[in-house]
Design a protein around this motif. Structure first.
Motif, PDB file in Angstrom:
ATOM      1  N   THR A   1      -7.766  13.428 -16.055  1.00 46.75           N
ATOM      2  CA  THR A   1      -6.496  13.876 -15.494  1.00 46.75           C
ATOM      3  C   THR A   1      -6.466  13.388 -14.057  1.00 46.75           C
ATOM      4  O   THR A   1      -7.340  13.720 -13.264  1.00 46.75           O
ATOM      5  N   VAL A   2      -5.485  12.547 -13.735  1.00 45.27           N
ATOM      6  CA  VAL A   2      -5.402  11.949 -12.409  1.00 45.27           C
ATOM      7  C   VAL A   2      -3.975  12.042 -11.893  1.00 45.27           C
ATOM      8  O   VAL A   2      -3.014  12.106 -12.674  1.00 45.27           O
ATOM      9  N   GLY A   3      -3.843  12.050 -10.574  1.00 46.03           N
ATOM     10  CA  GLY A   3      -2.534  12.147  -9.962  1.00 46.03           C
ATOM     11  C   GLY A   3      -2.327  11.097  -8.895  1.00 46.03           C
ATOM     12  O   GLY A   3      -3.274  10.673  -8.212  1.00 46.03           O
ATOM     13  N   GLY A   4      -1.087  10.670  -8.735  1.00 40.73           N
ATOM     14  CA  GLY A   4      -0.742   9.683  -7.719  1.00 40.73           C
ATOM     15  C   GLY A   4       0.728   9.358  -7.803  1.00 40.73           C
ATOM     16  O   GLY A   4       1.503  10.084  -8.441  1.00 40.73           O
ATOM     17  N   THR A   5       1.151   8.277  -7.180  1.00 37.62           N
ATOM     18  CA  THR A   5       2.548   7.876  -7.274  1.00 37.62           C
ATOM     19  C   THR A   5       2.841   7.393  -8.692  1.00 37.62           C
ATOM     20  O   THR A   5       1.933   6.973  -9.420  1.00 37.62           O
ATOM     21  N   LYS A   6       4.108   7.422  -9.070  1.00 34.93           N
ATOM     22  CA  LYS A   6       4.478   6.963 -10.407  1.00 34.93           C
ATOM     23  C   LYS A   6       4.196   5.468 -10.564  1.00 34.93           C
ATOM     24  O   LYS A   6       3.889   5.008 -11.665  1.00 34.93           O
ATOM     25  N   THR A   7       4.280   4.736  -9.474  1.00 38.98           N
ATOM     26  CA  THR A   7       3.926   3.314  -9.514  1.00 38.98           C
ATOM     27  C   THR A   7       2.448   3.150  -9.860  1.00 38.98           C
ATOM     28  O   THR A   7       2.074   2.340 -10.710  1.00 38.98           O
TER      29      THR A   7
ATOM     30  N   GLY B   1       5.665  11.204  -7.278  1.00 40.21           N
ATOM     31  CA  GLY B   1       4.373  11.203  -7.950  1.00 40.21           C
ATOM     32  C   GLY B   1       4.379  11.940  -9.266  1.00 40.21           C
ATOM     33  O   GLY B   1       5.373  12.560  -9.658  1.00 40.21           O
ATOM     34  N   GLU B   2       3.245  11.887  -9.956  1.00 41.22           N
ATOM     35  CA  GLU B   2       3.063  12.612 -11.203  1.00 41.22           C
ATOM     36  C   GLU B   2       1.576  12.745 -11.498  1.00 41.22           C
ATOM     37  O   GLU B   2       0.731  12.083 -10.882  1.00 41.22           O
ATOM     38  N   VAL B   3       1.277  13.627 -12.427  1.00 41.94           N
ATOM     39  CA  VAL B   3      -0.095  13.820 -12.903  1.00 41.94           C
ATOM     40  C   VAL B   3      -0.123  13.412 -14.374  1.00 41.94           C
ATOM     41  O   VAL B   3       0.786  13.752 -15.139  1.00 41.94           O
ATOM     42  N   ILE B   4      -1.138  12.668 -14.772  1.00 37.21           N
ATOM     43  CA  ILE B   4      -1.276  12.278 -16.175  1.00 37.21           C
ATOM     44  C   ILE B   4      -2.551  12.885 -16.752  1.00 37.21           C
ATOM     45  O   ILE B   4      -3.564  13.013 -16.073  1.00 37.21           O
TER      46      ILE B   4
ATOM     47  N   GLU C   1       0.837  -1.209   0.000  1.00 33.96           N
ATOM     48  CA  GLU C   1       0.000   0.000   0.000  1.00 33.96           C
ATOM     49  C   GLU C   1       0.863   1.248   0.000  1.00 33.96           C
ATOM     50  O   GLU C   1       0.519   2.260  -0.615  1.00 33.96           O
ATOM     51  N   ASP C   2       2.003   1.192   0.696  1.00 29.37           N
ATOM     52  CA  ASP C   2       2.904   2.351   0.720  1.00 29.37           C
ATOM     53  C   ASP C   2       3.468   2.648  -0.659  1.00 29.37           C
ATOM     54  O   ASP C   2       3.619   3.815  -1.042  1.00 29.37           O
ATOM     55  N   GLU C   3       3.777   1.605  -1.430  1.00 31.67           N
ATOM     56  CA  GLU C   3       4.315   1.816  -2.776  1.00 31.67           C
ATOM     57  C   GLU C   3       3.273   2.474  -3.680  1.00 31.67           C
ATOM     58  O   GLU C   3       3.625   3.247  -4.581  1.00 31.67           O
ATOM     59  N   LEU C   4       2.020   2.162  -3.430  1.00 30.84           N
ATOM     60  CA  LEU C   4       0.952   2.733  -4.255  1.00 30.84           C
ATOM     61  C   LEU C   4       0.570   4.144  -3.816  1.00 30.84           C
ATOM     62  O   LEU C   4       0.096   4.939  -4.628  1.00 30.84           O
ATOM     63  N   SER C   5       0.768   4.460  -2.548  1.00 29.37           N
ATOM     64  CA  SER C   5       0.281   5.738  -2.030  1.00 29.37           C
ATOM     65  C   SER C   5       1.382   6.716  -1.623  1.00 29.37           C
ATOM     66  O   SER C   5       1.111   7.902  -1.424  1.00 29.37           O
ATOM     67  N   LYS C   6       2.632   6.237  -1.522  1.00 32.61           N
ATOM     68  CA  LYS C   6       3.718   7.116  -1.095  1.00 32.61           C
ATOM     69  C   LYS C   6       4.884   7.014  -2.075  1.00 32.61           C
ATOM     70  O   LYS C   6       5.086   5.999  -2.716  1.00 32.61           O
ATOM     71  N   GLY C   7       5.642   8.109  -2.152  1.00 34.16           N
ATOM     72  CA  GLY C   7       6.786   8.114  -3.055  1.00 34.16           C
ATOM     73  C   GLY C   7       6.630   9.140  -4.164  1.00 34.16           C
ATOM     74  O   GLY C   7       5.656   9.905  -4.196  1.00 34.16           O
TER      75      GLY C   7
END
Length: 472
Positions: A192-198, A148-151, A140-146
């Protein structure tokens, strides 16, 4: 020499299915089960049809006793640009008809060969879990922390049941801890969504794997620095249009859009326009974004309409038809989606010589030409308000006039206007968009009007004509 009917027969008799289906080329290791009739496929076929038409007008080498290389409509042409311009203007309808016929023929042939199954919309999309990425090897940390970017992306395609795609998007984004905005309609999807690069990488893979969106390519997803914090929450909904122009997409379809120009081609066109000078030019560089977007960044010598919403654009075109009459129009917007519908609307008026649009929008252009002809910041519809590709500041503080391009919301609670107020002026309390809002902001909290629901109304909206009348 070959006339239009002969050309149509030649184009339709030996269609190259492999070369004309980018989705099949891209997924050659998968079952060749999709033949999407989306804008991208149609545009590709149209380019090949156009090239074939021009080639049919070429004078055989043995007959070259003059400088003329092409012959059409009793005219001789000696360079590619002249024959291309002639065909674009005089034979536009013919090219459109041949393109549609070629597409129909290829679909029939593909079906006869057994290479096309049911339309991807007939796949079982009701079960959202069928198209969810495997995240078991991520914490969960890999998906929510680290990092990020917006696509940013869009895809015009037929979606028979947008509600099921909407549900899938909600579940997908929630699973990946993505925030942002996604619009779904029968004409396609825009997000347009944002989150971790993973997480964004998994999102893109999920989109490309879905049968409805397999026509998309990885390059269709534009990325910028940011993350989930750029949006307050996740909003996914079903709408009539994936970009709100206010015109029924069944009447003005994206399929009528102008010719797409790659960033390199658009750069050359702008370079030529600037070299020739803007006076008496037969070319218009048109910014189809809102005024507050073009205020902080735009192409040199562009026409930037003073409109507040894209839904005003059709009325703007109607009111300024003479401006575009017999002109070559180069359109651009943030990511390309507004140009799809905007250029289609402009073309429907039959006043322009040619209508072109920047493929991938300013975003893709700046990736290749950060120091090109677009100066200033690129406005984005999230809490960043803008992203920077160069150091130029083309706007100024509304109070003191010093260079400034960082937007903030008007400090009056009921106002949704954006204001350019520099640090110095903000320290003096000048944080509203106009004098009316500034005065209301200073009202005592116990005043009678402070408890009422206020309309979004101020000098900014009252003093600006809803639909401006422009001149070049």
């Amino acid at each position: 020499m070959m006339d239009g009917d002969d050309l149509g027969e030649r184009v339709l008799t030996h269609p190259d299915l492999e070369s004309l289906n980018p989705a099949i080329d891209k997924h050659e290791k998968q079952d060749k089960s999709e033949f999407p009739t989306t804008r991208k496929c149609y545009s590709y076929i149209k380019k090949k049809t156009f090239a074939t038409f021009v080639a049919s007008k070429r004078i055989p080498t043995s007959n070259l006793d003059t400088l003329s290389l092409w012959h059409c409509c009793d005219e001789a042409f000696s360079d590619p640009s002249s024959i291309h311009k002639h065909v674009s203007i005089v034979h536009a309808n013919e090219i459109d008809e041949l393109t549609s016929e070629a597409l129909d023929q290829m679909l029939k042939q593909a079906n006869a060969d057994g290479s096309v199954r049911d339309h991807p919309n007939d796949c079982p999309t009701k079960d959202a879990s069928s198209w969810m990425p495997d995240t078991s090897h991520f914490s969960e940390d890999e998906l929510s922390k680290g990092p990020g970017e917006v696509i940013l992306y869009y895809c015009y395609c037929q979606i028979k049941e947008p509600r099921f795609i909407c549900d899938w998007q909600n579940e997908l984004c929630s699973k990946l801890h993505l925030t942002g905005k996604v619009r779904v309609a029968t004409e396609g999807i825009n997000g347009t969504v944002g989150g971790t690069k993973t997480a964004t990488s998994l999102y893109i893979k999920a989109m490309l794997a879905h049968p409805i969106f397999q026509v998309m390519q990885e390059e269709d997803f534009k990325t910028s620095e940011g993350g989930a914090e750029c949006f307050p929450d996740l909003k996914v909904g079903v709408y009539k249009e994936i970009v709100p122009m206010g015109v029924d997409p069944d009447i003005i379809s994206y399929r009528l859009a102008g010719t797409h120009l790659e960033p390199e081609e658009f750069h050359r066109e702008v370079q030529s326009l600037l070299k020739d000078g803007s006076s008496n030019s037969d070319t218009i560089l048109l910014d189809c974004r809102n005024f507050y977007e073009s205020k902080i960044g735009q192409f040199k010598n562009c026409l930037a309409p003073d409109i507040r919403k894209f839904s005003y654009f059709p009325d703007y075109v109607d009111k300024n038809l003479d401006l575009f009459r017999n002109k070559k129009v180069l359109m651009y917007c943030t990511g390309g989606i507004r140009c799809e519908r905007g250029s289609a609307y402009l073309r429907s008026k039959n006043v322009c010589k040619e209508v072109y649009q920047l493929k991938g929008g300013i975003h893709k252009y700046l990736e290749q030409f950060p120091d090109g002809f677009y100066r200033g910041k690129l406005f984005v519809f999230d809490e960043r308000y803008s992203v920077s590709f160069n150091s130029d500041i083309i706007s100024d503080c509304r109070y003191c006039g010093s260079p400034w391009d960082q937007y903030q919301l008007c400090s009056t609670d009921f106002c949704c206007q954006l204001v350019l107020s520099c640090t110095s002026c903000r320290q003096k309390g000048l944080t509203a968009c106009c004098s009316v809002c500034q005065a209301k902001r200073q009202m005592p909290s116990g005043s009678p009007s402070s408890g009422r629901v206020q309309k979004e109304e101020c000098d900014c909206t009252r003093s600006r004509p809803r639909i401006p009348k422009d001149t070049l």
